[in-house]
Design an enzyme around this catalytic site. Structure first.
Site, mmCIF file in Angstrom:
data_model
loop_
_atom_site.group_PDB
_atom_site.id
_atom_site.type_symbol
_atom_site.label_atom_id
_atom_site.label_comp_id
_atom_site.label_asym_id
_atom_site.label_seq_id
_atom_site.Cartn_x
_atom_site.Cartn_y
_atom_site.Cartn_z
ATOM 1 N N LYS A 205 62.320 29.299 -8.548
ATOM 2 C CA LYS A 205 62.352 28.967 -9.971
ATOM 3 C C LYS A 205 60.951 28.574 -10.407
ATOM 4 O O LYS A 205 60.371 27.617 -9.897
ATOM 5 C CB LYS A 205 63.322 27.818 -10.204
ATOM 6 C CG LYS A 205 63.371 27.364 -11.658
ATOM 7 C CD LYS A 205 64.441 26.312 -11.856
ATOM 8 C CE LYS A 205 64.431 25.789 -13.281
ATOM 9 N NZ LYS A 205 65.409 24.712 -13.476
ATOM 10 N N LYS A 258 64.236 33.191 -10.956
ATOM 11 C CA LYS A 258 64.306 32.786 -12.361
ATOM 12 C C LYS A 258 62.925 32.460 -12.881
ATOM 13 O O LYS A 258 62.208 31.742 -12.202
ATOM 14 C CB LYS A 258 65.205 31.551 -12.426
ATOM 15 C CG LYS A 258 65.356 30.949 -13.787
ATOM 16 C CD LYS A 258 66.186 29.705 -13.682
ATOM 17 C CE LYS A 258 66.100 28.991 -15.015
ATOM 18 N NZ LYS A 258 66.427 27.629 -14.932
#
Ligand code: PBG
Ligand code: ZN
Length: 334
Positions: A205, A258
């Site tokens: 992330k 992400k």
């Protein structure tokens, strides 16, 4: 894999496949199916509330009764799973709302599991929505500086994950990016008879400007500093692979990359390196950029959305979390 570029191939036509659309459809190498999509839902207190998020047209803060309706229409469209985010009525510096037995997410899980049987309920595990300061972990003071304290945060994350499992969550998805959280959550679930509950880890992330609209939606803008001490530098691909490797070692069942579109190289490498079930999160900013151009009539929403989702699949995503899940599933049906 090889095409004849030299030599005598009198019948060879480069690039274009002869024949009909049907044949082209048969040899398509990547496919998108509603089974692969996950719909995020923002749940808040109250009744009959459907507050549109200003920067995300078509996305709403929903009271539980409305979240149930949205979940049901996702299921009707063929979507198999939702991921829940909570907006509590009160925030504090220990994120108590995150692990409260009757917290907003815990209640929403119970209601959705009851009213929409068969729908998979994934829960995002993080503290930022419940912290008065908006950070994903506990803050400790270091002289004048305020730092997010990794290790003391782990206990609260484990507590939150357990409370979601107890409420009936099917999959736990930690998104905080603290080191060691997958192992800590795994241990907590295992020692409380939740050995069978999978962890979908937000493994790679990145600290990203693409999360802007989400922080509007979840009311979780950090009140000071940024998230760069725990989220990854967008320049670092090797580090992303190390993060994914660690999460797999710690017991992650599914690993996530992400944001999605700007990180397709990472997605591709994660899938090829580990061959693990891999998810991509098409985040709020990706959605908002498309929507703002749609509003002006500058692009074709369906074509652009489907092309983007297909690109994530091509890069290696098995699962895609997208705010367009219901629309996409319906487009795929027709
Ligand atoms: C919570 C969380 C965030 C997102 C998912 N879980 C926000 C953040 O880290 O700031 C972003 C999702 C999106 O932008 O759609 N940590
Ligand atoms: Zn967070």
């Amino acid at each position: 894999m090889h095409s004849p570029l030299t030599g005598d191939f009198p019948n060879y036509r480069p690039r274009r496949l002869r024949g009909s659309d049907t044949l082209r459809r048969m040899v398509r190498q990547t496919r998108l199916h509603p089974d692969q999509l996950v719909l995020p839902l923002f749940v808040r207190t109250g009744r009959k509330i459907r507050d549109e998020v200003q920067s995300m047209p078509g996305v709403f803060q929903l009271s539980i009764d409305e979240a149930v309706r949205e979940a049901a229409s996702a299921q009707k469209a063929g979507v198999l799973a939702v991921i829940l985010f909570g907006i509590p009525s009160k925030k504090d510096v220990r994120a108590s709302g995150a692990y409260a037995k009757n917290g907003i997410v815990q209640k929403a899980i119970r209601q959705i599991k009851k009213d929409v049987p068969g729908l998979l309920v994934i829960t995002d595990v993080c503290l930022c929505e419940y912290m008065s300061h908006g950070h994903c972990g506990l803050i400790k003071k270091c002289g004048k500086e305020q730092l997010v304290d990794n290790d003391s945060t782990l206990k609260l994350l484990a507590k939150t994950a357990l409370s979601h499992a107890e409420a009936g969550a099917d999959v736990i998805a930690p998104s905080d990016m603290m080191d060691g959280r997958v192992a800590t959550i795994r241990r907590e679930l295992d020692s409380n008879s939740f050995k069978e509950i999978p962890i979908m880890s937000y493994a790679a992330k990145f600290a990203s400007a693409y999360y802007g609209p989400f922080r509007d939606a979840a009311e979780s803008v950090p009140q000071f500093g940024d998230r760069k001490s725990y989220q990854m530098d967008s320049a670092n691909a090797e580090e992303a692979l190390r993060e994914v490797a660690l999460d797999i070692q710690e017991g992650a069942d599914i690993v996530m990359v992400k944001p999605a579109l700007a990180y397709l190289d990472i997605l591709y490498r994660v899938k090829s390196e580990f061959g693990y079930p891999t998810a991509a999160y098409a985040v709020s900013g990706e959605y908002s950029m498309i929507q703002s151009a749609v509003k002006r009539g500058w692009i074709d929403e369906q074509a652009l959305t489907m092309e983007s989702l297909l690109a994530m699949r091509r890069a290696g995503a098995d699962i895609i979390i997208t705010y367009s899940a219901i629309k996409a599933a319906n487009w795929l049906k027709n």
